[in-house]
Write a protein that holds these residues in place. Structure first.
Motif, PDB file in Angstrom:
ATOM      1  N   ASP A 173       0.861  -1.186   0.000  1.00  0.00           N
ATOM      2  CA  ASP A 173       0.000   0.000   0.000  1.00  0.00           C
ATOM      3  C   ASP A 173       0.903   1.244   0.000  1.00  0.00           C
ATOM      4  OD1 ASP A 173      -1.524   2.234   0.688  1.00  0.00           O
ATOM      5  OD2 ASP A 173      -2.883   1.073   1.948  1.00  0.00           O
ATOM      6  N   PRO A 174       0.833   2.094  -1.048  1.00  0.00           N
ATOM      7  CA  PRO A 174       1.701   3.274  -1.117  1.00  0.00           C
ATOM      8  C   PRO A 174       1.615   4.169   0.115  1.00  0.00           C
ATOM      9  CG  PRO A 174       0.599   2.929  -3.207  1.00  0.00           C
ATOM     10  CD  PRO A 174      -0.031   1.970  -2.231  1.00  0.00           C
ATOM     11  N   ASP A 175       0.446   4.325   0.679  1.00  0.00           N
ATOM     12  CA  ASP A 175       0.292   5.185   1.855  1.00  0.00           C
ATOM     13  C   ASP A 175       1.029   4.615   3.061  1.00  0.00           C
ATOM     14  OD1 ASP A 175      -1.258   7.013   0.460  1.00  0.00           O
ATOM     15  OD2 ASP A 175      -3.147   6.056   1.013  1.00  0.00           O
ATOM     16  N   ARG A 176       0.914   3.311   3.258  1.00  0.00           N
ATOM     17  CA  ARG A 176       1.632   2.672   4.369  1.00  0.00           C
ATOM     18  C   ARG A 176       3.140   2.760   4.176  1.00  0.00           C
ATOM     19  NH1 ARG A 176       0.197  -3.166   5.785  1.00  0.00           N
ATOM     20  NH2 ARG A 176       1.636  -2.624   7.459  1.00  0.00           N
ATOM     21  N   LEU A 177       3.583   2.603   2.935  1.00  0.00           N
ATOM     22  CA  LEU A 177       5.022   2.707   2.666  1.00  0.00           C
ATOM     23  C   LEU A 177       5.509   4.126   2.919  1.00  0.00           C
ATOM     24  CD1 LEU A 177       7.654   1.463   1.745  1.00  0.00           C
ATOM     25  CD2 LEU A 177       6.978   1.888  -0.624  1.00  0.00           C
ATOM     26  N   ARG A 178       4.727   5.118   2.510  1.00  0.00           N
ATOM     27  CA  ARG A 178       5.117   6.500   2.770  1.00  0.00           C
ATOM     28  C   ARG A 178       5.218   6.776   4.268  1.00  0.00           C
ATOM     29  NH1 ARG A 178       4.866   9.637  -1.850  1.00  0.00           N
ATOM     30  NH2 ARG A 178       3.652   8.756  -3.571  1.00  0.00           N
ATOM     31  N   GLU A 179       4.317   6.197   5.048  1.00  0.00           N
ATOM     32  CA  GLU A 179       4.381   6.354   6.502  1.00  0.00           C
ATOM     33  C   GLU A 179       5.657   5.728   7.056  1.00  0.00           C
ATOM     34  OE1 GLU A 179       0.859   4.603   8.051  1.00  0.00           O
ATOM     35  OE2 GLU A 179      -0.494   6.152   7.251  1.00  0.00           O
ATOM     36  N   ASP A 180       6.004   4.563   6.517  1.00  0.00           N
ATOM     37  CA  ASP A 180       7.233   3.896   6.952  1.00  0.00           C
ATOM     38  C   ASP A 180       8.461   4.735   6.592  1.00  0.00           C
ATOM     39  OD1 ASP A 180       8.747   1.888   8.114  1.00  0.00           O
ATOM     40  OD2 ASP A 180       8.901   0.720   6.265  1.00  0.00           O
ATOM     41  N   LEU A 181       8.469   5.309   5.396  1.00  0.00           N
ATOM     42  CA  LEU A 181       9.588   6.151   4.971  1.00  0.00           C
ATOM     43  C   LEU A 181       9.715   7.391   5.859  1.00  0.00           C
ATOM     44  CD1 LEU A 181       9.214   5.990   1.068  1.00  0.00           C
ATOM     45  CD2 LEU A 181      10.750   4.651   2.525  1.00  0.00           C
ATOM     46  N   ALA A 182       8.582   7.950   6.272  1.00  0.00           N
ATOM     47  CA  ALA A 182       8.611   9.104   7.174  1.00  0.00           C
ATOM     48  C   ALA A 182       9.220   8.726   8.517  1.00  0.00           C
ATOM     49  CB  ALA A 182       7.193   9.658   7.357  1.00  0.00           C
ATOM     50  N   SER A 183       8.880   7.545   9.025  1.00  0.00           N
ATOM     51  CA  SER A 183       9.455   7.068  10.290  1.00  0.00           C
ATOM     52  C   SER A 183      10.956   6.851  10.149  1.00  0.00           C
ATOM     53  CB  SER A 183       8.778   5.757  10.712  1.00  0.00           C
ATOM     54  OG  SER A 183       7.401   5.953  10.959  1.00  0.00           O
ATOM     55  N   ILE A 184      11.385   6.342   9.002  1.00  0.00           N
ATOM     56  CA  ILE A 184      12.805   6.105   8.750  1.00  0.00           C
ATOM     57  C   ILE A 184      13.569   7.421   8.771  1.00  0.00           C
ATOM     58  CG2 ILE A 184      14.471   5.348   6.988  1.00  0.00           C
ATOM     59  CD1 ILE A 184      12.272   3.269   6.161  1.00  0.00           C
ATOM     60  N   ARG A 185      13.018   8.447   8.145  1.00  0.00           N
ATOM     61  CA  ARG A 185      13.668   9.757   8.145  1.00  0.00           C
ATOM     62  C   ARG A 185      13.808  10.303   9.554  1.00  0.00           C
ATOM     63  NH1 ARG A 185      10.611  10.348   3.359  1.00  0.00           N
ATOM     64  NH2 ARG A 185       8.841  11.247   4.482  1.00  0.00           N
ATOM     65  N   GLN A 186      12.810  10.031  10.385  1.00  0.00           N
ATOM     66  CA  GLN A 186      12.816  10.560  11.749  1.00  0.00           C
ATOM     67  C   GLN A 186      13.847   9.854  12.618  1.00  0.00           C
ATOM     68  OE1 GLN A 186       9.044  10.269  13.768  1.00  0.00           O
ATOM     69  NE2 GLN A 186       9.580  11.873  15.226  1.00  0.00           N
ATOM     70  N   ARG A 187      13.918   8.514  12.530  1.00  0.00           N
ATOM     71  CA  ARG A 187      14.816   7.769  13.420  1.00  0.00           C
ATOM     72  C   ARG A 187      16.206   7.530  12.834  1.00  0.00           C
ATOM     73  NH1 ARG A 187      10.922   3.146  12.278  1.00  0.00           N
ATOM     74  NH2 ARG A 187      11.964   1.889  10.680  1.00  0.00           N
ATOM     75  N   GLY A 188      16.338   7.623  11.495  1.00  0.00           N
ATOM     76  CA  GLY A 188      17.643   7.501  10.867  1.00  0.00           C
ATOM     77  C   GLY A 188      18.030   6.124  10.385  1.00  0.00           C
ATOM     78  N   TYR A 189      17.168   5.147  10.515  1.00  0.00           N
ATOM     79  CA  TYR A 189      17.478   3.805  10.031  1.00  0.00           C
ATOM     80  C   TYR A 189      16.198   3.102   9.593  1.00  0.00           C
ATOM     81  CZ  TYR A 189      15.914   2.185  14.664  1.00  0.00           C
ATOM     82  OH  TYR A 189      15.183   1.934  15.809  1.00  0.00           O
TER      83      TYR A 189
END
Length: 268
Positions: A173-189
C-alpha cells in the motif's frame, strides 16, 4: 544523426535490461516481446550485442545470456567506485561486530545495486561473497533507507513502478510505505521485517556523498531467529555510526560527527 544514434543505443539498452538474475537466458521471441520491438529489429540488436561481447548465445537452446564483457566492464566500474574502496573496512567491521551478513548497496534511481556483501562468519545461507545484483527498494532495508531520503519526485517514480508482494509482510500500500519512509527519516534507520524474505530481518542506514545526498546504504541482516527485535534495536545505532563514518570518509560533513572506531567485541 545524433538522435538516431541515441535511439539505437536506447534500444540496445532495453535488450540488455530484459535479463536479470531470474531471467538468465532468453530467446529472441522473449526479447522481442519484452522490448515490444519487431522481431527483426530485436534480432538485429541481439546480433550487434553478441558481436561486441555484451551477449552470448547458448546454441543448444537457441537462447541468449549476458556476456562476459559486461562483467569485465562492471568490475572496472566497481574498482573505480570510491564508496566501494572506502566502505570495505567498515563492511568488514560490521560483519565482525554483528557476526551476520552485511550489504553495501547503491541507489540507481529505481532499485538498489549490491556492490559489496560481507559474510558474518556464521554458517548458513546468509553467508556470501562480493557480488553485483539488484534488489527492490520498497521491501529491503537498504532500499527503504535510501528511498526515504530522496525527493518526492523520486519516491513517486519508484512507487509508480508498482509494489509487488514478496511475502505477507511486504508493504504494498503506497500510503503505508510513505508512513514507513517518514518514520525512517525521523529515526535515521530502516528495518526490513521479513518483507522480502519471510525468515530474514534486517537493519539499514543511509550513506551520503559530499553534498549530503543519500546515494547508498549499508545493512546488517540475518535469520529472524537471531535478529530479534531487541537485537535489531541494539544494532541500529552501530549500523548508523558506520554508515556515518563511510559518509565522512567520502567527504560529507555535518559539523559534529566522529568516525566509528573499529569494533572488537561482537554484539549478541
Amino acid at each position: 544523426m545524433k538522435t538516431n544514434n541515441i535511439k539505437s543505443a536506447g534500444k540496445m539498452l532495453s535488450v540488455l535490461e530484459c535479463f536479470s538474475t531470474v531471467d538468465r537466458r532468453l530467446s529472441l521471441a522473449d526479447v522481442a516481446r519484452r522490448t515490444k520491438l519487431p522481431r527483426s529489429t530485436a534480432h538485429r540488436l541481439i546480433l550487434t550485442l553478441k558481436e561486441i561481447g555484451f551477449l552470448e548465445q547458448d546454441h543448444s537452446r537457441d537462447e541468449y545470456r549476458l556476456g562476459i564483457k559486461l562483467f569485465e566492464l562492471g568490475s572496472i566500474v566497481l574498482a573505480n567506485m570510491d564508496v566501494h574502496r572506502v566502505a570495505k573496512p567498515y563492511v568488514d567491521a560490521l560483519s565482525t561486530l554483528s557476526r551476520e551478513t552485511v550489504h553495501l548497496c547503491v541507489f540507481d534511481g529505481m532499485k538498489m545495486v549490491f556492490i559489496e556483501r560481507g559474510a558474518g562468519g556464521r554458517s548458513g545461507p546468509n553467508n556470501a561473497t562480493t557480488t553485483m545484483e539488484a534488489s527492490p527498494c520498497h521491501c529491503t532495508g537498504v532500499g527503504k533507507a535510501a528511498l526515504a531520503f530522496q525527493s518526492d519526485l523520486v519516491i513517486d517514480r519508484v512507487l509508480g513502478m508498482g509494489l509487488p508482494a514478496y511475502t505477507r509482510n511486504t508493504l504494498t500500500d503506497p500510503d503505508r510505505l510513505r508512513e514507513d519512509l517518514a518514520s525512517i527519516r525521523q529515526r535515521g534507520y530502516a528495518i526490513d521485517d521479513g518483507e522480502i524474505d519471510i525468515g530474514v530481518r534486517c537493519v539499514a542506514a543511509p550513506i551520503r556523498n559530499t553534498s549530503g545526498h543519500v546515494f547508498a546504504a549499508v545493512s546488517v541482516s540475518g535469520p529472524a531467529t537471531r535478529m530479534t527485535h531487541e537485537r535489531v534495536q541494539s544494532l541500529a545505532p552501530v549500523v548508523m555510526s558506520h554508515a556515518e563514518s563511510i559518509s565522512l570518509q567520502l567527504g560529507y560533513s555535518n559539523g559534529d560527527s566522529a568516525m566509528a572506531p573499529v569494533p572488537t567485541t561482537p554484539i549478541t
